[in-house]
Design a protein around this motif. Structure first.
Motif, PDB file in Angstrom:
ATOM      1  N   THR A  57     -24.822  28.248  65.280  1.00 18.24           N
ATOM      2  CA  THR A  57     -26.107  28.217  65.982  1.00 18.24           C
ATOM      3  C   THR A  57     -25.957  28.800  67.376  1.00 18.24           C
ATOM      4  O   THR A  57     -24.941  28.587  68.035  1.00 18.24           O
ATOM      5  CB  THR A  57     -26.612  26.772  66.078  1.00 18.24           C
ATOM      6  OG1 THR A  57     -26.765  26.235  64.773  1.00 18.24           O
ATOM      7  CG2 THR A  57     -27.952  26.718  66.806  1.00 18.24           C
ATOM      8  N   THR A  58     -26.967  29.549  67.798  1.00 16.74           N
ATOM      9  CA  THR A  58     -26.926  30.179  69.112  1.00 16.74           C
ATOM     10  C   THR A  58     -28.105  29.743  69.970  1.00 16.74           C
ATOM     11  O   THR A  58     -29.158  29.339  69.454  1.00 16.74           O
ATOM     12  CB  THR A  58     -26.923  31.706  68.994  1.00 16.74           C
ATOM     13  OG1 THR A  58     -28.081  32.121  68.254  1.00 16.74           O
ATOM     14  CG2 THR A  58     -25.673  32.203  68.285  1.00 16.74           C
ATOM     15  N   GLU A  59     -27.917  29.835  71.277  1.00 16.83           N
ATOM     16  CA  GLU A  59     -28.944  29.541  72.260  1.00 16.83           C
ATOM     17  C   GLU A  59     -28.954  30.675  73.273  1.00 16.83           C
ATOM     18  O   GLU A  59     -27.891  31.233  73.579  1.00 16.83           O
ATOM     19  CB  GLU A  59     -28.648  28.215  72.987  1.00 16.83           C
ATOM     20  CG  GLU A  59     -28.467  27.006  72.098  1.00 16.83           C
ATOM     21  CD  GLU A  59     -29.766  26.329  71.768  1.00 16.83           C
ATOM     22  OE1 GLU A  59     -29.729  25.236  71.143  1.00 16.83           O
ATOM     23  OE2 GLU A  59     -30.848  26.874  72.107  1.00 16.83           O
ATOM     24  N   TYR A  60     -30.138  30.983  73.798  1.00 18.10           N
ATOM     25  CA  TYR A  60     -30.244  32.033  74.797  1.00 18.10           C
ATOM     26  C   TYR A  60     -31.177  31.610  75.923  1.00 18.10           C
ATOM     27  O   TYR A  60     -32.179  30.936  75.694  1.00 18.10           O
ATOM     28  CB  TYR A  60     -30.789  33.325  74.180  1.00 18.10           C
ATOM     29  CG  TYR A  60     -29.867  33.965  73.183  1.00 18.10           C
ATOM     30  CD1 TYR A  60     -29.989  33.702  71.821  1.00 18.10           C
ATOM     31  CD2 TYR A  60     -28.850  34.817  73.604  1.00 18.10           C
ATOM     32  CE1 TYR A  60     -29.139  34.284  70.905  1.00 18.10           C
ATOM     33  CE2 TYR A  60     -27.988  35.407  72.687  1.00 18.10           C
ATOM     34  CZ  TYR A  60     -28.140  35.131  71.343  1.00 18.10           C
ATOM     35  OH  TYR A  60     -27.282  35.713  70.431  1.00 18.10           O
ATOM     36  N   LYS A  65     -33.259  36.855  76.061  1.00 14.40           N
ATOM     37  CA  LYS A  65     -33.622  36.870  74.645  1.00 14.40           C
ATOM     38  C   LYS A  65     -34.083  38.252  74.223  1.00 14.40           C
ATOM     39  O   LYS A  65     -34.870  38.896  74.911  1.00 14.40           O
ATOM     40  CB  LYS A  65     -34.723  35.845  74.368  1.00 14.40           C
ATOM     41  CG  LYS A  65     -34.234  34.421  74.252  1.00 14.40           C
ATOM     42  CD  LYS A  65     -35.384  33.458  73.953  1.00 14.40           C
ATOM     43  CE  LYS A  65     -34.873  32.035  73.850  1.00 14.40           C
ATOM     44  NZ  LYS A  65     -35.974  31.065  73.645  1.00 14.40           N
ATOM     45  N   ASN A 104     -27.051  19.471  77.637  1.00 15.03           N
ATOM     46  CA  ASN A 104     -27.764  20.727  77.866  1.00 15.03           C
ATOM     47  C   ASN A 104     -26.800  21.902  77.847  1.00 15.03           C
ATOM     48  O   ASN A 104     -25.903  21.993  78.689  1.00 15.03           O
ATOM     49  CB  ASN A 104     -28.483  20.657  79.211  1.00 15.03           C
ATOM     50  CG  ASN A 104     -29.272  21.909  79.536  1.00 15.03           C
ATOM     51  OD1 ASN A 104     -29.369  22.827  78.715  1.00 15.03           O
ATOM     52  ND2 ASN A 104     -29.831  21.959  80.729  1.00 15.03           N
ATOM     53  N   TRP A 105     -26.995  22.822  76.910  1.00 19.81           N
ATOM     54  CA  TRP A 105     -26.058  23.936  76.755  1.00 19.81           C
ATOM     55  C   TRP A 105     -26.007  24.814  77.986  1.00 19.81           C
ATOM     56  O   TRP A 105     -24.997  25.457  78.245  1.00 19.81           O
ATOM     57  CB  TRP A 105     -26.427  24.807  75.549  1.00 19.81           C
ATOM     58  CG  TRP A 105     -27.646  25.660  75.761  1.00 19.81           C
ATOM     59  CD1 TRP A 105     -28.926  25.366  75.419  1.00 19.81           C
ATOM     60  CD2 TRP A 105     -27.699  26.961  76.369  1.00 19.81           C
ATOM     61  NE1 TRP A 105     -29.771  26.382  75.785  1.00 19.81           N
ATOM     62  CE2 TRP A 105     -29.056  27.382  76.356  1.00 19.81           C
ATOM     63  CE3 TRP A 105     -26.743  27.815  76.926  1.00 19.81           C
ATOM     64  CZ2 TRP A 105     -29.459  28.612  76.886  1.00 19.81           C
ATOM     65  CZ3 TRP A 105     -27.150  29.043  77.439  1.00 19.81           C
ATOM     66  CH2 TRP A 105     -28.492  29.424  77.421  1.00 19.81           C
TER      67      TRP A 105
END
Length: 124
Positions: A57-60, A65, A104-105
């Motif tokens: 899973t990824t976060e941006y 984005k 929080n990433w």
């Protein structure tokens, strides 16, 4: 203990691309999260992108984005950040980070290990 070494920074013109690499060595537990942060003088370090190593899973950050892509090559123990359509406001020192998944990433607190940073400069 984990060591992180970034590379791939440089100077490009707006609209150009760069790929950052982060080679990790040492032991990691299964539920780890890797991330890229950036920082400019006088500002706090901000999260750019994160990847959960156990599921992919990824976060941006909203500001990147559609332009940046985080990925990993487990065989090479390497984390990447592909940066396309770079803008002058992307200019910063970029850091690789690693830590247990949770929290929080985009905050620096959850990360225990940091690289030395690699400079990215985008000119208009």
């Amino acid at each position: 203990q984990l060591q992180l070494v970034e590379s791939g920074g440089g100077s490009v013109q707006a609209g150009g691309s760069l790929t950052l690499s982060c080679i990790r060595s040492g032991y990691t537990t299964p539920r780890y999260r890797m991330a890229w942060f950036r920082q400019t003088p006088g500002k706090e370090r901000e999260g750019v992108a994160a990847l959960y190593t156990f599921g992919g899973t990824t976060e941006y950050a909203d500001s990147v984005k559609g332009r940046f892509t985080i990925s990993q090559d487990n065989a090479k123990n390497t984390l990447y950040l592909q940066m396309n359509n770079l803008k002058p406001e992307d200019t910063a020192m970029y850091y690789c980070a690693a830590g247990m998944a949770g929290g929080n990433w985009a905050a620096t607190g959850p990360y225990d290990y940091w690289g030395q940073g690699t400079q990215v400069t985008v000119s208009s």
